[in-house]
Design a protein around this motif. Structure first.
Motif, short mmCIF file in Angstrom:
data_model
loop_
_atom_site.label_atom_id
_atom_site.label_comp_id
_atom_site.label_asym_id
_atom_site.label_seq_id
_atom_site.Cartn_x
_atom_site.Cartn_y
_atom_site.Cartn_z
N UNK A 187 1.27 -5.55 -13.18
CA UNK A 187 1.54 -6.98 -13.35
C UNK A 187 1.68 -7.28 -14.85
N UNK A 188 2.00 -8.50 -15.18
CA UNK A 188 2.23 -8.89 -16.58
C UNK A 188 1.01 -8.64 -17.46
N UNK B 128 0.75 -4.89 -18.17
CA UNK B 128 1.78 -4.47 -19.14
C UNK B 128 1.40 -4.90 -20.55
N UNK B 129 0.87 -6.11 -20.69
CA UNK B 129 0.43 -6.58 -22.01
C UNK B 129 -0.74 -5.73 -22.51
N UNK B 130 -1.66 -5.41 -21.62
CA UNK B 130 -2.81 -4.57 -21.99
C UNK B 130 -2.32 -3.21 -22.48
N UNK B 131 -1.38 -2.62 -21.76
CA UNK B 131 -0.84 -1.32 -22.16
C UNK B 131 -0.16 -1.41 -23.53
N UNK B 132 0.67 -2.42 -23.72
CA UNK B 132 1.44 -2.55 -24.95
C UNK B 132 0.57 -2.79 -26.18
N UNK B 133 -0.67 -3.22 -25.98
CA UNK B 133 -1.56 -3.57 -27.09
C UNK B 133 -2.89 -2.86 -27.00
N UNK B 134 -2.94 -1.71 -26.36
CA UNK B 134 -4.20 -1.03 -26.05
C UNK B 134 -4.88 -0.46 -27.29
N UNK B 135 -5.95 -1.12 -27.70
CA UNK B 135 -6.77 -0.62 -28.80
C UNK B 135 -8.04 0.04 -28.28
N UNK B 136 -8.15 0.21 -26.96
CA UNK B 136 -9.34 0.77 -26.35
C UNK B 136 -9.44 2.28 -26.43
N UNK B 137 -8.37 2.93 -26.85
CA UNK B 137 -8.36 4.40 -27.00
C UNK B 137 -7.42 4.68 -28.15
N UNK C 30 -0.31 13.33 -11.39
CA UNK C 30 0.55 13.34 -10.21
C UNK C 30 2.01 13.57 -10.61
N UNK C 31 2.73 14.28 -9.79
CA UNK C 31 4.14 14.56 -10.05
C UNK C 31 4.98 13.64 -9.15
N UNK C 32 5.92 12.93 -9.78
CA UNK C 32 6.79 12.01 -9.05
C UNK C 32 8.08 11.83 -9.83
N UNK C 33 9.14 11.50 -9.11
CA UNK C 33 10.39 11.18 -9.77
C UNK C 33 10.21 9.90 -10.58
N UNK C 34 10.91 9.83 -11.71
CA UNK C 34 10.85 8.62 -12.53
C UNK C 34 11.76 7.55 -11.94
N UNK C 35 11.40 6.29 -12.19
CA UNK C 35 12.20 5.18 -11.68
C UNK C 35 12.28 4.10 -12.75
N UNK C 36 13.44 3.95 -13.36
CA UNK C 36 13.63 2.96 -14.42
C UNK C 36 14.17 1.64 -13.88
N UNK C 37 14.33 1.51 -12.58
CA UNK C 37 14.86 0.30 -11.97
C UNK C 37 14.07 -0.92 -12.44
N UNK C 38 14.77 -1.90 -12.99
CA UNK C 38 14.15 -3.16 -13.39
C UNK C 38 13.49 -3.14 -14.76
N UNK C 39 13.53 -2.00 -15.48
CA UNK C 39 12.88 -1.94 -16.79
C UNK C 39 13.55 -2.85 -17.79
N UNK C 40 12.72 -3.57 -18.54
CA UNK C 40 13.16 -4.38 -19.67
C UNK C 40 11.99 -4.39 -20.65
N UNK C 41 12.24 -3.95 -21.86
CA UNK C 41 11.18 -3.88 -22.89
C UNK C 41 10.47 -5.23 -23.04
N UNK C 42 11.20 -6.31 -22.85
CA UNK C 42 10.62 -7.64 -23.01
C UNK C 42 9.56 -7.96 -21.95
N UNK C 43 9.46 -7.15 -20.90
CA UNK C 43 8.40 -7.35 -19.90
C UNK C 43 7.03 -6.96 -20.45
N UNK C 44 7.00 -6.26 -21.59
CA UNK C 44 5.76 -5.86 -22.25
C UNK C 44 5.53 -6.77 -23.45
N UNK C 45 4.55 -7.65 -23.36
CA UNK C 45 4.25 -8.55 -24.47
C UNK C 45 3.60 -7.75 -25.59
N UNK C 46 4.28 -7.69 -26.74
CA UNK C 46 3.85 -6.86 -27.86
C UNK C 46 3.10 -7.63 -28.93
N UNK C 47 2.23 -6.92 -29.58
CA UNK C 47 1.56 -7.31 -30.81
C UNK C 47 0.81 -8.63 -30.70
#
Length: 185
Positions: free
Chosen positions: A97-98, A101-110, A9-26
């Motif tokens: 949701x949180x 975001x955590x699943x995305x940041x740590x995705x070992x499924x692909x 899908x084509x859509x404008x990007x929206x960075x409003x509210x982005x904070x790297x810390x919202x993605x629980x890493x590792x």
């Protein structure tokens, strides 16, 4: 690949509210003492490292396909979120949701979602999409485009107009391969 690009899908990007810390890493999803970073390093090793009980790696080697370099020290490698966290946020991840975001940041499924690459090359890539950054090794650019599209499809992310145009233009010289994904959400 052309059909897969057309499915994005084509859509404008929206960075409003982005904070790297919202993605629980590792995280250590399987509880084996190795977090996601080390799971990727172990899985992608060209020469398998020795793994100590607390997931310390010694020996081994890794190939960074972005720049064609081989490394023997894990510290020389970053684990790249193929579609960077900020780009994922901009492209629809702001609705996750949180847990998602955590699943995305740590995705070992692909194995296309996270990749071990030369640290300074990953830092150069930063949060750029293919309209802004491509690997320096020309022979791997088709692979890069294919994997970018696969991750976007897997996570149901959009592309902006510049990104879509770049994907179409850059893929014009690539073999038209079939991209298969299992959606994550």
């Amino acid at each position: 690949m052309n059909d897969a690009i057309a499915q994005l899908p084509v859509a404008d990007e929206d960075r409003t509210g982005y904070d790297r810390d919202l993605f629980k890493l590792w995280t250590d999803e399987d509880g084996d003492g190795c977090n996601t970073r080390y799971e990727v390093l172990i899985a992608e090793a060209v020469e398998a490292p020795d793994v100590s009980g607390d997931c310390q790696l010694s020996g081994g080697s890794w190939f960074s396909y972005y720049d064609g370099e081989t490394w023997t020290m894990p510290a020389d490698l970053d684990i790249d979120h193929f579609v960077p966290l900020a780009e994922a946020w901009d492209s629809g991840g702001y609705d996750w949701n949180a847990d998602q975001r955590e699943q995305y940041a740590n995705d070992l499924g692909d194995d296309r979602d996270l990749i071990a690459v030369t640290d300074n090359v990953n830092q150069e890539k930063s949060d750029q999409d293919p309209a802004e950054w491509m690997p320096s090794v020309a022979e791997v650019q088709c692979r890069y485009i294919e994997e970018w599209v696969a991750v976007k499809l897997r996570w149901r992310l959009s592309v902006d107009e510049a990104e879509q145009s770049a994907l179409e233009t850059l893929s014009a010289d690539c073999e038209n391969t079939t991209i298969t994904v299992e959606t994550a959400i």
